[in-house]
Design a protein around this motif. Structure first.
Motif, PDB file in Angstrom:
ATOM      1  N   ASN A  50      28.433  46.134  36.088  1.00 22.10           N
ATOM      2  CA  ASN A  50      29.371  46.835  35.226  1.00 22.10           C
ATOM      3  C   ASN A  50      30.018  45.854  34.266  1.00 22.10           C
ATOM      4  O   ASN A  50      29.841  44.646  34.360  1.00 22.10           O
ATOM      5  CB  ASN A  50      30.386  47.660  36.028  1.00 22.10           C
ATOM      6  N   ASN A  52      32.909  44.610  33.767  1.00 23.82           N
ATOM      7  CA  ASN A  52      33.768  43.529  34.250  1.00 23.82           C
ATOM      8  C   ASN A  52      32.963  42.355  34.775  1.00 23.82           C
ATOM      9  O   ASN A  52      33.343  41.202  34.630  1.00 23.82           O
ATOM     10  CB  ASN A  52      34.704  44.058  35.337  1.00 23.82           C
ATOM     11  N   VAL A  54      41.494  61.221  25.394  1.00 29.63           N
ATOM     12  CA  VAL A  54      41.663  61.713  26.759  1.00 29.63           C
ATOM     13  C   VAL A  54      41.520  60.579  27.783  1.00 29.63           C
ATOM     14  O   VAL A  54      42.359  60.428  28.663  1.00 29.63           O
ATOM     15  CB  VAL A  54      40.633  62.826  27.083  1.00 29.63           C
ATOM     16  N   ASN A  55      40.463  59.782  27.657  1.00 27.65           N
ATOM     17  CA  ASN A  55      40.137  58.827  28.721  1.00 27.65           C
ATOM     18  C   ASN A  55      40.882  57.504  28.628  1.00 27.65           C
ATOM     19  O   ASN A  55      41.002  56.802  29.626  1.00 27.65           O
ATOM     20  CB  ASN A  55      38.634  58.526  28.726  1.00 27.65           C
ATOM     21  N   ILE A  56      41.322  57.120  27.445  1.00 28.59           N
ATOM     22  CA  ILE A  56      41.974  55.812  27.303  1.00 28.59           C
ATOM     23  C   ILE A  56      43.455  55.972  26.959  1.00 28.59           C
ATOM     24  O   ILE A  56      44.316  55.362  27.561  1.00 28.59           O
ATOM     25  CB  ILE A  56      41.227  54.950  26.259  1.00 28.59           C
ATOM     26  N   ASP A  57      43.732  56.836  25.984  1.00 26.51           N
ATOM     27  CA  ASP A  57      45.137  57.013  25.594  1.00 26.51           C
ATOM     28  C   ASP A  57      45.857  58.005  26.495  1.00 26.51           C
ATOM     29  O   ASP A  57      47.088  58.057  26.515  1.00 26.51           O
ATOM     30  CB  ASP A  57      45.227  57.488  24.141  1.00 26.51           C
ATOM     31  N   GLY A  58      45.103  58.822  27.228  1.00 22.97           N
ATOM     32  CA  GLY A  58      45.703  59.700  28.212  1.00 22.97           C
ATOM     33  C   GLY A  58      46.398  60.935  27.663  1.00 22.97           C
ATOM     34  O   GLY A  58      47.361  61.397  28.250  1.00 22.97           O
ATOM     35  N   ARG A  72      34.858  67.519  30.355  1.00 21.64           N
ATOM     36  CA  ARG A  72      36.080  66.736  30.468  1.00 21.64           C
ATOM     37  C   ARG A  72      37.300  67.559  30.026  1.00 21.64           C
ATOM     38  O   ARG A  72      38.324  67.595  30.708  1.00 21.64           O
ATOM     39  CB  ARG A  72      35.930  65.487  29.586  1.00 21.64           C
TER      40      ARG A  72
END
Ligand code: FAD
Ligand code: SF4
Lengths: 120, 355
Positions: free
Chosen positions: B3, B5, B84-88, B110
């Protein structure tokens, strides 16, 4: 009663017809191989899905962190799981594999973090 | 598969300089990279080899011909994904999605799971560009209708989107009068294709393939400009990041071999997709290659039970029956060293579909 579904076990995507009587599966047709038969039976008796979403992150470098269910959860419990996850939060720092919700809705699946965030 | 990281950790273990928040402005004809950031100012690096990996951008609304006003609430699916996924936060409540590629399908699920109502996914073509698995698990699971041969013809609303008009299209992809339908919505997500980000490549004068929109490369992923390599979505649009990783390793190895003088010259011939095969990467192949070469390609329509035929100078090199071929799935064929040995500088490798 007849039910139609599409097998997703391989890219071919065979259209499958299942004949059911009183919850009992009488026949499965349209599948090209036996994986399709197994898929159709699972889908009609116990459909499960992996759940991926985000959860609120306190003191994180980002406001949310991605999470997933450690194993697939029953399809009809997805929205209920979402409700619980949307009320949960976790505090940074977090790392991949950290558990946010243990054994969600007694499904045996944990909701686990899928990215690292060292915090602000 | 590693992944992101783990990749970052690998790089951190080396003495490679990494400049983040840094924009490359120009790559010159003699491979000088000019970049800028607000810490170091203007940076100039004389490179021996450069690997282009700028990715792609989503086709914006401007590239489509949708009539109507320009209200808020119209955005690409990737932008919505970031919201949606990063800024929420949720970009809207009542959603129409134009385009049924995987990103559009995944965003349909999603947004639904987050409580939005996805009214319909419209697809211009008579087939979806997404994986069957995604159609079943992102649309069918939630009862979201997929309308094929259908497009958005206009948007309504002043400040915020209030609705869209959709219509069926004919074989020439033109809206059919009388089939218009108004759909009440506050958000329109566009998932209508990706464009390789090749401004820098054009600046160097690198030849681009008109079909892929990316540079013409050989099997080491070297462009026609000496020492400049390319991989990932800048070269050809990939559906899965795993293929990007695979390709980046080829380009990295190519660049290293070039720097250490290990990349020998060779005799390069062209590859060509015909009869259903839209393009092939790499476009050029060294017939002296002793490891063999994998050719990646995409088809232009859905085929069931068709054959993928590889031919060179009138000889069939391989012919393989495929249960299914679809534009959404990248395919590949192997050219073995034995096949290459029988070729000469005038040969051309073609890949075609035979029904
Ligand atoms: C919206 C979207 C969603 C996707 N979702 C998935 C998914 O869920 N799973 C999956 O497997 N694949 C997904 N993909 C497929 C995608 O092809 C790959 O995941 C992958 O990210 C592509 O890798 P890349 O390195 O080629 O490009 P990118 O990841 O786009 O990286 C290119 C990088 O280059 C930088 N850059 C560009 N120009 C310059 C410049 N001039 N100077 C400096 N830097 C520059 C950009 O900022 C960017 O960071 C998605 C694609 C898109 C567009
Ligand atoms: S039935 Fe078999 S061949 Fe058909 S989609 Fe399922 S796994 Fe693939």
């Amino acid at each position: 009663m007849k039910k139609s579904l599409i097998c997703v076990s391989c890219p071919l995507g065979c259209p499958i017809e299942v004949e059911i009587d009183n919850g009992e599966i009488l026949s499965v047709t349209g599948n090209t191989c036996k994986r399709g038969d197994a898929y159709a039976r699972d889908e009609l008796t116990n459909p499960v899905r992996s759940l991926t979403t985000t959860v609120k992150l306190v003191n994180g470098s980002l406001p949310v962190v991605p999470v997933k269910s450690s194993k697939p959860v029953p399809k009809d419990k997805m929205f209920e799981c979402m409700k619980i996850i949307n009320q949960a939060s976790i505090e940074a720092p977090v790392k991949i594999g950290d558990v946010v919700v243990k054994d969600i809705l007694s499904t045996g699946a944990d909701i686990i973090v899928t990215n690292n965030d060292i915090g602000k | 598969m590693m992944n992101i990281n783990e990749f970052i950790a690998e790089v951190e273990k080396t003495d490679i300089d990494v400049y983040t928040d840094t924009m490359v402005l120009d790559v010159s004809k003699d491979n000088v990279v000019t970049a800028v950031n607000n810490k170091d100012g203007l940076i100039k690096i004389q490179a021996v080899a450069v690997v282009l990996a700028m990715g792609c951008r989503e086709r914006p609304r401007g590239a489509l011909s949708i009539a109507g006003s320009r209200p808020a609430g119209v955005m690409t699916a990737g932008t919505a994904q970031k919201y949606v996924n990063i800024d929420g936060y949720m970009p809207g409540r009542k959603v129409v999605i134009l385009g049924s590629g995987d990103i559009g399908l995944i965003m349909a699920r999603r947004m639904t799971l987050e409580g939005a109502e996805v009214k319909v996914v419209c697809e211009l073509m008579p087939y979806s560009g997404g994986l069957t698995r995604n159609i079943v698990q992102c649309l069918d699971d939630f009862g979201i209708p997929l309308r094929l041969s259908c497009t958005v013809v206009s948007t309504h609303g002043k400040e915020r989107l209030e609705g869209v008009t959709i219509a069926q299209v004919d074989e020439r992809l033109k809206p059919i009068p009388g089939t218009e339908e108004y759909i009440d919505c506050d958000t329109l997500l566009l998932s209508v294709g990706l464009i390789p980000e090749n401004e820098l490549s054009k600046g160097v004068g690198i030849d681009l393939d008109t079909v892929t929109g990316g540079p013409v490369v050989d099997e080491y992923r070297e462009t026609l400009h000496k020492g400049i390599f390319a991989c990932g979505n800048v070269l050809q649009v990939h559906d899965l990041v795993d293929y990007v990783t695979e390709e980046s390793k080829i380009a990295g190895k190519g660049a290293a071999n070039y720097i250490f003088g290990k990349k020998q010259g060779g005799t390069f011939i062209n590859t060509k997709g015909v009869n259903g095969v839209r393009y092939i990467v790499p476009q050029r192949v060294n017939i002296e290659n002793e490891d063999g070469v994998k050719l990646y390609f995409r088809v232009g329509q859905v085929y069931k039970g068709a054959k993928v035929v590889v031919e060179c100078d009138g000889n069939v090199l391989s012919s393989k029956k495929k249960v299914k071929l679809a534009p959404g799935e990248m395919e590949n064929v192997l050219i073995t060293p034995e096949m290459l040995r029988n070729m000469n500088e005038n040969s051309e490798i073609t890949v075609r579909i035979e029904e």
